[in-house]
Design an enzyme around this catalytic site. Sequence first.
Site, PDB file in Angstrom:
ATOM      1  N   LEU A  42     -63.591  70.086  43.785  1.00 29.39           N
ATOM      2  CA  LEU A  42     -62.337  69.490  44.238  1.00 29.39           C
ATOM      3  C   LEU A  42     -62.550  68.358  45.237  1.00 29.39           C
ATOM      4  O   LEU A  42     -61.654  67.554  45.464  1.00 29.39           O
ATOM      5  CB  LEU A  42     -61.435  70.555  44.880  1.00 29.39           C
ATOM      6  CG  LEU A  42     -60.892  71.631  43.944  1.00 29.39           C
ATOM      7  CD1 LEU A  42     -60.096  72.654  44.739  1.00 29.39           C
ATOM      8  CD2 LEU A  42     -60.058  71.034  42.830  1.00 29.39           C
ATOM      9  N   GLY A  44     -62.952  65.138  46.525  1.00 25.24           N
ATOM     10  CA  GLY A  44     -62.776  63.801  45.976  1.00 25.24           C
ATOM     11  C   GLY A  44     -62.022  63.762  44.654  1.00 25.24           C
ATOM     12  O   GLY A  44     -61.871  62.705  44.047  1.00 25.24           O
ATOM     13  N   HIS A  45     -61.501  64.883  44.190  1.00 24.23           N
ATOM     14  CA  HIS A  45     -60.792  64.934  42.893  1.00 24.23           C
ATOM     15  C   HIS A  45     -59.447  65.627  43.072  1.00 24.23           C
ATOM     16  O   HIS A  45     -59.267  66.740  42.622  1.00 24.23           O
ATOM     17  CB  HIS A  45     -61.633  65.688  41.859  1.00 24.23           C
ATOM     18  CG  HIS A  45     -61.209  65.451  40.440  1.00 24.23           C
ATOM     19  ND1 HIS A  45     -60.290  66.233  39.789  1.00 24.23           N
ATOM     20  CD2 HIS A  45     -61.580  64.512  39.551  1.00 24.23           C
ATOM     21  CE1 HIS A  45     -60.128  65.812  38.551  1.00 24.23           C
ATOM     22  NE2 HIS A  45     -60.912  64.751  38.383  1.00 24.23           N
ATOM     23  N   PHE A  46     -58.542  65.128  43.593  1.00 27.92           N
ATOM     24  CA  PHE A  46     -58.292  63.825  44.191  1.00 27.92           C
ATOM     25  C   PHE A  46     -57.853  64.055  45.636  1.00 27.92           C
ATOM     26  O   PHE A  46     -57.070  64.980  45.877  1.00 27.92           O
ATOM     27  CB  PHE A  46     -57.201  63.092  43.415  1.00 27.92           C
ATOM     28  CG  PHE A  46     -57.584  62.797  41.984  1.00 27.92           C
ATOM     29  CD1 PHE A  46     -58.406  61.726  41.682  1.00 27.92           C
ATOM     30  CD2 PHE A  46     -57.148  63.609  40.961  1.00 27.92           C
ATOM     31  CE1 PHE A  46     -58.754  61.448  40.362  1.00 27.92           C
ATOM     32  CE2 PHE A  46     -57.499  63.346  39.655  1.00 27.92           C
ATOM     33  CZ  PHE A  46     -58.298  62.264  39.342  1.00 27.92           C
ATOM     34  N   VAL A  51     -57.078  68.593  42.124  1.00 26.96           N
ATOM     35  CA  VAL A  51     -56.837  69.144  40.797  1.00 26.96           C
ATOM     36  C   VAL A  51     -58.199  69.463  40.170  1.00 26.96           C
ATOM     37  O   VAL A  51     -59.159  68.729  40.343  1.00 26.96           O
ATOM     38  CB  VAL A  51     -56.007  68.166  39.925  1.00 26.96           C
ATOM     39  CG1 VAL A  51     -56.752  66.891  39.634  1.00 26.96           C
ATOM     40  CG2 VAL A  51     -55.535  68.817  38.662  1.00 26.96           C
TER      41      VAL A  51
END
Length: 110
Positions: A42, A44-46, A51
């Site tokens: 998770l 850096g996503h986002f 997500v």
Amino acid sequence: MDRTALKGLLPHREPMLLLDEAELEQGLAKASYTVRGDEWFLEGHFPGQPVTPGVILCEMLAQSACVLLAGRSAGKIPYFTGLDKVRFRRPLRPGETLDISCQLTKEKHP
């Protein structure tokens, strides 16, 4: 079976063990994973709207399939080699649980 029991069945270990629990009943593997929010995938996503990446969802399915194949693949590591027509219906976010069911529908004998 819980994560400890899964480690006796699957070759996966943290951080790639992506099932919290699983069971095998009458040819149907059922598994689940609850996204805590602190997982490595998770980061850096986002930012601000985490997500679960689709490839991680596919890996969760693959690990569930390993539970399904456990009795059939004694001493062998089952490798997931492909997916066709994959669709993600909605995002999986922290605090949510993914429930997975899989069954063998076709088998190839080499």
